[in-house]
Design an enzyme around this catalytic site. Sequence first.
Site, PDB file in Angstrom:
ATOM      1  N   SER A 477      -6.050 -33.982 -29.969  1.00  0.00           N
ATOM      2  CA  SER A 477      -5.399 -33.137 -29.197  1.00  0.00           C
ATOM      3  C   SER A 477      -5.564 -31.693 -29.612  1.00  0.00           C
ATOM      4  O   SER A 477      -6.640 -31.085 -29.494  1.00  0.00           O
ATOM      5  CB  SER A 477      -3.857 -33.531 -29.368  1.00  0.00           C
ATOM      6  OG  SER A 477      -3.153 -32.977 -28.396  1.00  0.00           O
ATOM      7  N   ASP A 565      -5.798 -40.616 -19.946  1.00  0.00           N
ATOM      8  CA  ASP A 565      -4.856 -39.482 -20.510  1.00  0.00           C
ATOM      9  C   ASP A 565      -4.695 -38.554 -19.453  1.00  0.00           C
ATOM     10  O   ASP A 565      -5.480 -37.990 -18.593  1.00  0.00           O
ATOM     11  CB  ASP A 565      -5.983 -38.733 -21.365  1.00  0.00           C
ATOM     12  CG  ASP A 565      -5.540 -37.917 -22.276  1.00  0.00           C
ATOM     13  OD1 ASP A 565      -4.318 -37.247 -21.849  1.00  0.00           O
ATOM     14  OD2 ASP A 565      -6.012 -37.392 -23.478  1.00  0.00           O
ATOM     15  N   HIS A 597      -3.316 -40.576 -24.017  1.00  0.00           N
ATOM     16  CA  HIS A 597      -3.586 -39.304 -25.165  1.00  0.00           C
ATOM     17  C   HIS A 597      -3.526 -39.843 -26.284  1.00  0.00           C
ATOM     18  O   HIS A 597      -4.000 -39.156 -27.328  1.00  0.00           O
ATOM     19  CB  HIS A 597      -2.467 -38.449 -24.654  1.00  0.00           C
ATOM     20  CG  HIS A 597      -3.081 -36.808 -25.164  1.00  0.00           C
ATOM     21  ND1 HIS A 597      -3.983 -36.119 -25.162  1.00  0.00           N
ATOM     22  CD2 HIS A 597      -2.157 -36.370 -26.159  1.00  0.00           C
ATOM     23  CE1 HIS A 597      -3.910 -35.074 -25.736  1.00  0.00           C
ATOM     24  NE2 HIS A 597      -2.957 -35.208 -26.725  1.00  0.00           N
TER      25      HIS A 597
END
Length: 630
Positions: A477, A565, A597
């Site tokens: 991330s 995602d 994600h």
Amino acid sequence: MPTTSMPTAATLTIEDLLRPPERSGITISPDGTRLAHLAMWHERLNIWVEEIDADAPAHCVTADDSRSITRYLWADDSRRLLYQQDSDGDENWHVFRIDLDQPGAPAVDLTPYPGATAQGLELRQGRPGHATVRLNADSPTEFDLYDLEIATGALTRLAPSPGEGSTWMLVGDELLRRSMRADGTWELWRGESLVAAFDGDAYPMDVHPFEAAPDESAIWFGSYQGTDHLHPARLDLATGEETMIHHHPHADLDTRSLVFPNLPSPLIRHRRTGESLGLRYRGIRMHTVSLDPHFAEVLEAVAALCDGDIGGITSDVDEQRWVVSFVHDRDPQTWLYDHRTGRARLLARSLEHLDVDQLAPVESIEITARDGLRLPAYLTLPAHVRPQDLPLVLMPHGGPWARDWWRFDSIVQLWANRGYAVLQPQFRGSAGFGRRHMEAGVGEFAGRMHEDLLNAVDWAVDQGFADPARVGVFGGSYGGYAALVGLAFTPERFAAAVEYVGVSDLVDYLRSLPEYARAGLVNNWYRYAGDPSDPEQAADLRARSPITRIADIRSPLMVVQGANDVRVRRANSDRIVAGPREQGNEVEYLVFDDEGHFILNPENVLALYRAADEFFARHLAKVPAAAQDA
């Protein structure tokens, strides 16, 4: 004279390091008769329940073989449990119910609205058998507030959405409105009266904690007033007056539950009355503080059970039976403690299948940045290896308004077991180390936030721990963004990088977030990085995006993407992969079709780290030929 040989490090398998604990997330039922926990069933985490006083094994009460369950709640009646689940990582969370008096019955979806997501699931204080939940069943951006009758599944709308950027909260049966102005100021309204305004600069994600006091006359919330560290304060609903409840001189309230709802609130409260028992602060280590004489006795008794930090702690409604989980770098444990008898029973050692002596201790350190900012960090050096000129794995955390903490981290231990030093710097912008530290990250994406990581590498080299020619970076991330910045902005510093679901295009990331999430960007992404609706800021965001510097990526790169995602679009990862490949550089690419994600399914997690292990072994284990020639 006999000599004693130094212990040698054994190679631990990825399967052993990443194996889920036999039991995790253990909690006690309100009546103190049952324990629930998460454990594997058909290769997925499911909920299991056992009777405390019966000589019978735990039994699985859910049957989800598609995706692991990570969060559940006991209902007040100790008979039913609630849990939340999405589909293949799409983040459309539904609320499910299990009834223990109906063994074998399937879980019931209590929010069966396609495409909707349920947020803010909480039991209702003072109204047993009911919960509240926010649900966007009618509009992607409008979350109505509902009362959920757990036994029947009846949903009653308490109030329509108060508008984008606003939410309702219940104080008893009274509705209060929380909203955010265009400038990011948080507000609390009681009818048409403004109770209080909160400086949005101090709260990039939200004012947290923010909970009603049991007498319904006040809100308990996290405040910075009068100190750099987040502390609990009382907001009088009649006068708007703020009063400090407690403060810690070196640590912030532990607000990780704002990002990870499966973690406990920093306010430890009585299960039935809601009265305040204690507080969780987390500086470089965890500090649990008592506000109640009975709870102080419990803390003193359980502190002798383990030398780790107290993590989760729950009790029955009579506060006699307690389940206490200890965070530890090499031996996390969970205990059942009976205050009435003083007896304690070990419920789980998460790593009982591993030899503690083969795991690497995690050391808390401090590094000084170029501008003098003090950077907390965690250093993990391989066990039974001389800590000199080692390959180094730099691990920037996600968020970035998050943090690492002292604990057992299977990935940190994986790299340490492979002979790498592991460094986790808490760079500026990280939450949990004071407001000044956090706000030092404003405007510093790919700037001083990145320099902090380089300073940390320099520190490890200067200490003799790390070989500057063998530095890798691993992150997900925002940590994935930081890894890409490392390769694209300072390509000479890193020998290799692994990034998963990393942000590569800041403009596209901010424009493609789910609609319901965009109203909350003012105090975080817009303030710290930029607003893409402003042409000048959009240009700056592009300049700070690795995707604009693909041509500068020269070191080997591994990219991991969840196909579903909703935050980091696969198209951008495709571009990050294609660019270096066209230039003849090595790029590995893993795409998981059933993930979003968060890479969650065990077989995918194993595939990811097997590939990353082999990737780093090729590029970090030996000194690159160019460095040898030099």
